[in-house]
Design an enzyme around this catalytic site. Structure first.
Site, PDB file in Angstrom:
ATOM      1  N   HIS A  98     -38.788  31.442  27.840  1.00 44.90           N
ATOM      2  CA  HIS A  98     -39.123  30.287  27.002  1.00 44.90           C
ATOM      3  C   HIS A  98     -38.351  30.237  25.690  1.00 44.90           C
ATOM      4  CE1 HIS A  98     -42.508  27.243  25.805  1.00 44.90           C
ATOM      5  NE2 HIS A  98     -41.502  26.668  26.450  1.00 44.90           N
ATOM      6  N   CYS A 101     -46.197  28.148  21.776  1.00 45.93           N
ATOM      7  CA  CYS A 101     -45.508  29.248  22.464  1.00 45.93           C
ATOM      8  C   CYS A 101     -44.112  29.588  21.957  1.00 45.93           C
ATOM      9  CB  CYS A 101     -45.378  28.920  23.943  1.00 45.93           C
ATOM     10  SG  CYS A 101     -46.917  28.593  24.809  1.00 45.93           S
TER      11      CYS A 101
END
Ligand code: CA
Length: 475
Positions: free
Chosen positions: A131, A73
């Site tokens: 993130h 990710c």
């Protein structure tokens, strides 16, 4: 007399040319999370209808060989938003979800796509999963985004107060209510907002509201919508689950419902763009941040077939993703584009579309402007080679034409011809030693432009720490 006539004609023509200048396009970048290569209709999925994503695909180009720059990710997202191989600035692991971790995030030395577009006069918004660091210095509002709605960690439960499933080691799982990252507050800019309903639906509503609101502004806009779906935890709305009652595997049924909810949200955004007259002049990208995790940690019942491998691999299944580019005013519709491209190209393509460039003092990009290629003006390959390195050198891969070279620390180098072996099943390194050697050298050369990971715990140490990378990579 004739020169006079020519001047007179030019005099008539010039003003109309000036007034016919096209307005700068809006830019909508949609990122799905852990979506399998074969899990949307336009990629061939049979059990998960995605009519709205298929409509988006039909309005532009389906890039069959579209890659991300990392198979998990956060580093992938760092590449997307900077247009640079993220290992150049030490971004090779997921950051800790920790508001005091000042080194775990997108380094402040790096400039984002939002920074450049905001400088060029765009309204910039980010919605969803961030993130890229939980420390306040990494907040989206400080990385180029005027507006933010979402959560700062790497994952989130989908329903307020719901339990989440977490892995507790050795393949065992438990359901807990206290996983802090999954339960992090939803923020509007820096203010905590009440949670209402299912999260993917909510993110889509926020994006649709932004599209409607921006339509009333004279400024063009850039919206970065980062769904966390269909990443674990596996949770979906009851009405979506009911649509997939015929899927017997519970995890796959929930996954299908989560993908369908993403599709529904995209449909509402496309409808809003149509209704506000903005669709023709909106450049839309749709990608997944990495391949589907099928059996490893955070497995979500995704499918990457016919590709080999999954999230966390440098086989195609980890890095080749569903990849759409649509701009009705400029890019042909309803076709496939098959040259290898990478998510690092999104930034320079978006800046070229916006008619702007980055500050010349910034470090060089690795991505290229795809517009000449996607519009058919240039039929060459946008990249001579694409490269991957993961976990500080545990694995490398190179794509050159139809050749795919890779090596991991544990295994000898492998070579595949993707034109005849898309599934990477027949290693031809032994029969093409000169190609394998050339790509190993290319990987070593590329690697010299990278640095060691700036944060993150590498459980293996990597080739860098073990043997000295150039020595080990080169034949
Ligand atoms: Ca992901």
């Amino acid at each position: 007399m004739r020169p006079f006539l020519l001047v007179a004609l030019l005099g008539c023509v010039a003003p109309s040319v000036a007034t016919a200048a096209e307005p700068r396009p809006n830019i909508l970048l949609i990122v799905a999370d852990d979506l399998g290569y074969n899990d949307v209709g336009f990629q061939g999925a049979r059990d998960i209808p995605t009519p709205h994503l298929d409509r988006l695909a039909a309005s532009g180009l389906r890039c069959t060989d579209g890659y991300v720059s990392y198979p998990v990710c956060s580093p992938s997202r760092a590449g997307i938003l900077t247009g640079r191989y993220q290992q150049r600035f030490g971004y090779e692991f997921n950051p800790k979800w920790d508001a005091t971790a000042a080194t775990h995030g997108l380094p402040l030395s790096e400039s984002t796509l939002a920074d450049s577009l905001r400088s060029a006069g765009y309204t910039t918004g980010a919605i969803g999963k961030w993130h890229l660091g939980a420390h306040p210095q990494f907040h989206p509002n400080r990385r180029g985004f005027d507006e933010y709605f979402g959560f700062l960690g790497g994952g989130h439960r989908y329903f307020p107060g719901s339990v989440v499933e977490v892995e507790i080691g050795a393949g065992k799982k438990a359901t807990v209510t206290g996983d802090a990252e999954q339960n992090a507050p939803i923020l509007r800019n820096t203010t905590v907002v009440p949670e209402v309903g299912e999260l993917t639906t909510r993110l889509g509503e926020e994006a649709t509201a932004s599209i409607n609101r921006y339509a009333g502004s004279p400024k063009p806009w850039f919206l970065y919508l980062a769904f966390n779906a269909p990443h674990t935890p596996m949770q979906a709305r009851a009405d979506q689950l009911a649509r997939f009652a015929s899927i017997t595997d519970e995890r796959r049924r929930t996954y299908a419902a989560m993908v369908a909810t993403v599709d529904e949200a995209v449909g509402r955004m496309l409808d809003a763009l149509d209704a506000t007259g903005q669709r023709e002049r909106t450049l839309i990208f749709f990608i997944s941040d990495n391949g589907g995790p099928m059996t490893k940690r955070n497995a979500n019942a995704s499918m990457n077939s016919p590709l080999r491998g999954q999230k966390g691999d440098v086989f195609e299944g980890g890095i080749r993703v569903p990849f759409l580019v649509s701009w009705p005013a400029r890019i042909p519709a309803g076709r496939a584009y098959s040259q290898p491209i990478i998510a690092l190209d999104i930034l320079p393509t978006a800046l070229a579309a916006a008619g702007t460039t980055r500050d010349a003092k910034l470090a060089a990009l690795d991505g290229v402007d795809l517009l000449p290629f996607l519009t058919g003006k240039n039929n060459a390959a946008p990249h001579a080679r694409l490269f991957w390195r993961m976990d500080g050198g545990e694995a490398f891969a190179v794509r050159e034409g139809s050749w795919k070279w890779l090596r991991t620390y544990q295994n000898a180098p492998q070579l595949y011809d993707l034109s005849t072996d898309l599934g990477e099943t027949r290693d031809v390194a032994a029969s093409h030693p000169e190609i394998a050697a050339r790509l190993a050298t290319a990987a070593a050369d590329w690697n010299r432009g990278l640095i060691a990971p700036a944060f993150g715990n590498n459980p293996f140490g990597g080739l860098i720490n073990r043997t000295g990378l150039e020595k080990d990579l080169a034949p």
